[in-house]
Scaffold this motif. Structure first.
Motif, short mmCIF file in Angstrom:
data_model
loop_
_atom_site.label_atom_id
_atom_site.label_comp_id
_atom_site.label_asym_id
_atom_site.label_seq_id
_atom_site.Cartn_x
_atom_site.Cartn_y
_atom_site.Cartn_z
N UNK A 171 1.06 -0.99 0.01
CA UNK A 171 0.02 -0.29 0.38
C UNK A 171 0.59 0.84 -0.43
N UNK A 172 1.75 1.04 0.66
CA UNK A 172 3.22 2.33 1.47
C UNK A 172 3.82 3.07 -0.25
N UNK A 173 3.72 1.27 -1.38
CA UNK A 173 4.07 1.84 -2.95
C UNK A 173 3.50 2.16 -3.46
N UNK A 174 2.11 1.71 -3.26
CA UNK A 174 1.51 3.51 -4.21
C UNK A 174 1.12 4.35 -3.97
N UNK A 175 1.79 5.05 -2.10
CA UNK A 175 1.56 6.52 -2.22
C UNK A 175 2.59 6.77 -2.68
N UNK A 176 3.28 5.98 -2.01
CA UNK A 176 5.43 6.91 -2.51
C UNK A 176 4.47 7.14 -4.36
N UNK A 177 4.71 6.43 -5.20
CA UNK A 177 5.04 6.38 -7.12
C UNK A 177 3.67 7.50 -6.97
N UNK A 178 2.33 7.81 -6.26
CA UNK A 178 1.18 8.87 -6.52
C UNK A 178 2.05 10.06 -6.28
N UNK A 218 -6.16 1.17 12.24
CA UNK A 218 -5.37 2.66 11.57
C UNK A 218 -4.53 1.74 10.26
N UNK A 219 -4.57 0.97 10.07
CA UNK A 219 -3.51 0.00 8.86
C UNK A 219 -4.98 -0.20 7.78
N UNK A 220 -6.21 -0.47 8.02
CA UNK A 220 -7.17 -0.43 7.16
C UNK A 220 -7.02 0.71 6.42
N UNK A 221 -7.85 1.35 7.49
CA UNK A 221 -7.76 3.47 7.23
C UNK A 221 -6.20 3.85 6.10
N UNK A 222 -4.92 3.36 6.75
CA UNK A 222 -4.12 3.59 5.48
C UNK A 222 -4.44 3.41 3.79
N UNK A 223 -4.25 2.07 4.62
CA UNK A 223 -4.71 0.76 3.04
C UNK A 223 -5.62 1.55 2.56
N UNK A 224 -6.70 1.94 2.82
CA UNK A 224 -7.62 3.32 1.69
C UNK A 224 -7.22 4.51 1.20
N UNK A 225 -6.43 5.04 1.96
CA UNK A 225 -5.46 6.59 1.27
C UNK A 225 -4.85 6.30 0.63
N UNK A 226 -3.97 4.74 0.42
CA UNK A 226 -2.95 4.63 -0.22
C UNK A 226 -3.58 4.14 -1.68
N UNK A 227 -4.08 3.39 -1.03
CA UNK A 227 -5.15 2.58 -3.23
C UNK A 227 -6.20 3.71 -3.51
N UNK A 228 -6.52 4.68 -2.63
CA UNK A 228 -7.32 5.79 -3.83
C UNK A 228 -6.41 6.19 -3.96
N UNK A 229 -4.94 6.38 -3.97
CA UNK A 229 -4.43 7.00 -4.24
C UNK A 229 -3.70 6.45 -5.94
N UNK A 230 -3.73 5.43 -5.56
CA UNK A 230 -3.39 4.15 -6.78
C UNK A 230 -4.32 4.38 -7.92
N UNK A 231 -6.05 4.87 -7.33
CA UNK A 231 -6.36 4.35 -8.57
C UNK A 231 -6.59 6.10 -8.98
N UNK A 232 -6.39 6.69 -8.34
CA UNK A 232 -6.75 8.23 -8.83
C UNK A 232 -4.73 8.94 -10.25
N UNK A 233 -4.27 7.86 -10.12
CA UNK A 233 -2.79 8.12 -10.48
C UNK A 233 -1.56 7.59 -11.56
N UNK A 234 -0.89 7.95 -12.63
CA UNK A 234 -0.31 6.89 -13.20
C UNK A 234 0.68 6.73 -12.31
N UNK A 235 1.11 5.29 -12.14
CA UNK A 235 1.99 4.62 -11.21
C UNK A 235 3.64 4.60 -12.52
N UNK A 236 4.85 4.21 -11.76
CA UNK A 236 6.53 4.61 -12.87
C UNK A 236 7.57 3.80 -12.10
N UNK A 237 8.42 3.71 -12.31
CA UNK A 237 9.10 2.94 -11.81
C UNK A 237 9.26 1.44 -11.04
#
Ligand code: NAD
Length: 351
Positions: A171-178, A218-237
């Protein structure tokens, strides 16, 4: 100066311990009458309980979801859904189960209610994946975005500690690339930073006590937010590499993300100052890549790609695939750079 576009994705989220109890209301409020409950074979019991809870609203259980959605399993699930005259799907499980729901929705266009039990984040994205002839294809289609998501932390208490950690880093990896995506925006950056912070705080508590429901929440809340960033952006390397390692070399999904993340972030760090500043706030560390590496190891995550089964002789092919087509990334993607990155991750070198 800010300059961005932001497209909100239409869905309803119900969040809270015990929120699975609201599933029947959700089904009715969507106007659905017969929903098919999907799961992996491992979570078949949970799916049966959900089906019993649904009573007459259930069209039955199909507990045959598999990692990366083999095309044969998609065909079979579509046949089962058609025979059961299902008008929607309840996907109870991780990314594999949500992925099977998406494969059916891609064909029939009916709504999915996702009930996630890992931190992978697929429930927040319009991205589908199907694997045929050893190659995983992915695409975006608004038809496969779940209509509703029920996040019930009680369902994650059974997630084994090791998988909780690696799924959390997935999940954190989604946020990092977002945070360094070309189509990011201020709202997505807020979600990415907060999602990362929430997961980083929760994971050590989960390792200490997997039944700590506050930490699970808290972890699931974080996962929700990170998942939402994955859904909204283009992922990279990072996602490109993990896609190749999973799709072509069959490495396990969440573990691979966990091992690769520090190396991919270190590769991009100098070229993504705003992302690094956000991650410094979220981690409280000067070097977020080194922090991710240290924390993941201390929580028992795998240390290298070699440990996951990758071989030195695989590197040529990874370099070739990762540099075959251009894609967005803060730093230029060169064959030498990728070779160095993957070799370090293979051996588990310091970041
Ligand atoms: P998974 O869904 O394959 O689950 C792994 C195993 O853990 C399964 O056996 C599952 O039944 C079990 N499990 C799940 N939750 C559990 C729980 N609470 N308690 C006990 N066991 C539990 O793993 P995943 O990492 O969630 O998903 C990986 C798949 O999802 C990959 O195919 C990946 O490509 C895909 N994915 C897709 C997207 C997208 O946007 N399309 C995003 C993330 C992941």
């Amino acid at each position: 100066m800010k300059d961005f576009q932001y497209q909100a994705l239409p869905m309803r989220v119900r969040f809270g311990a015990g929120s699975l109890a609201s599933l029947n209301d959700e089904v009715v409020s969507l106007g659905l009458k017969r929903v098919l409950v999907l799961a992996t074979p491992f979570q078949a019991d949970m799916a049966e309980r959900v089906s019993q809870q649904l009573g007459e609203l259930s069209a039955g259980v199909h507990a045959e979801a598999e990692m990366h959605v083999p095309i044969e399993s998609a065909h079979k699930a579509r046949e089962v859904a058609a025979a059961a005259q299902a008008d929607g799907y309840v996907a109870v499980g991780g990314g594999s189960t949500t992925g099977l729901g998406k494969a059916i929705a891609l064909e029939f266009g009916q709504p999915i209610i996702a009930v996630p039990t890992t931190y992978a984040g697929s429930e927040m994205t319009p991205v589908w994946g199907l694997t045929a002839d050893g190659e995983k294809k992915t695409g975006r289609d608004s038809k496969v975005l779940p209509t509703s998501v029920i996040y019930d932390p009680e369902l994650t208490v059974s997630l084994p500690v090791k998988m909780s950690v690696t799924s959390g880093f997935n999940a954190i990896a989604h946020a990092v690339e977002a945070l360094y995506a070309p189509d990011g925006s201020p709202i997505i950056s807020l979600m990415a930073e907060e999602g990362t912070r929430a997961l980083l705080e929760a994971m050590p508590k989960i390792v200490e006590d997997p039944s700590n429901i506050e930490a699970r929440s808290d972890a699931l809340y974080g996962a929700w937010l990170c998942g939402a960033t994955l859904g909204a952006t283009t992922m990279s390397l990072h996602h490109k590499l993990c896609h190749t390692l999973g799709g072509t070399f069959n490495l396990p999904h969440a573990e691979t993300h966990t091992v690769v993340l520090p190396y991919a972030l270190a590769y991009n760090a100098q070229h993504a100052p705003q992302a690094i500043a956000a991650l410094q706030r979220a981690t409280g560390a000067d070097n977020p890549a080194a922090h991710f590496r240290k924390l993941s190891l201390s929580l028992g995550a795998p240390a290298s790609l070699a440990e996951l089964g990758l071989k030195e002789s695989d590197i040529d092919k990874i370099v070739e695939i990762a540099t075959r087509n251009p894609y967005a990334n803060p730093r230029e993607v060169t064959p030498e750079g990728i070779r160095e990155l993957v070799t370090a991750a293979l051996h588990g070198d310091d970041v």
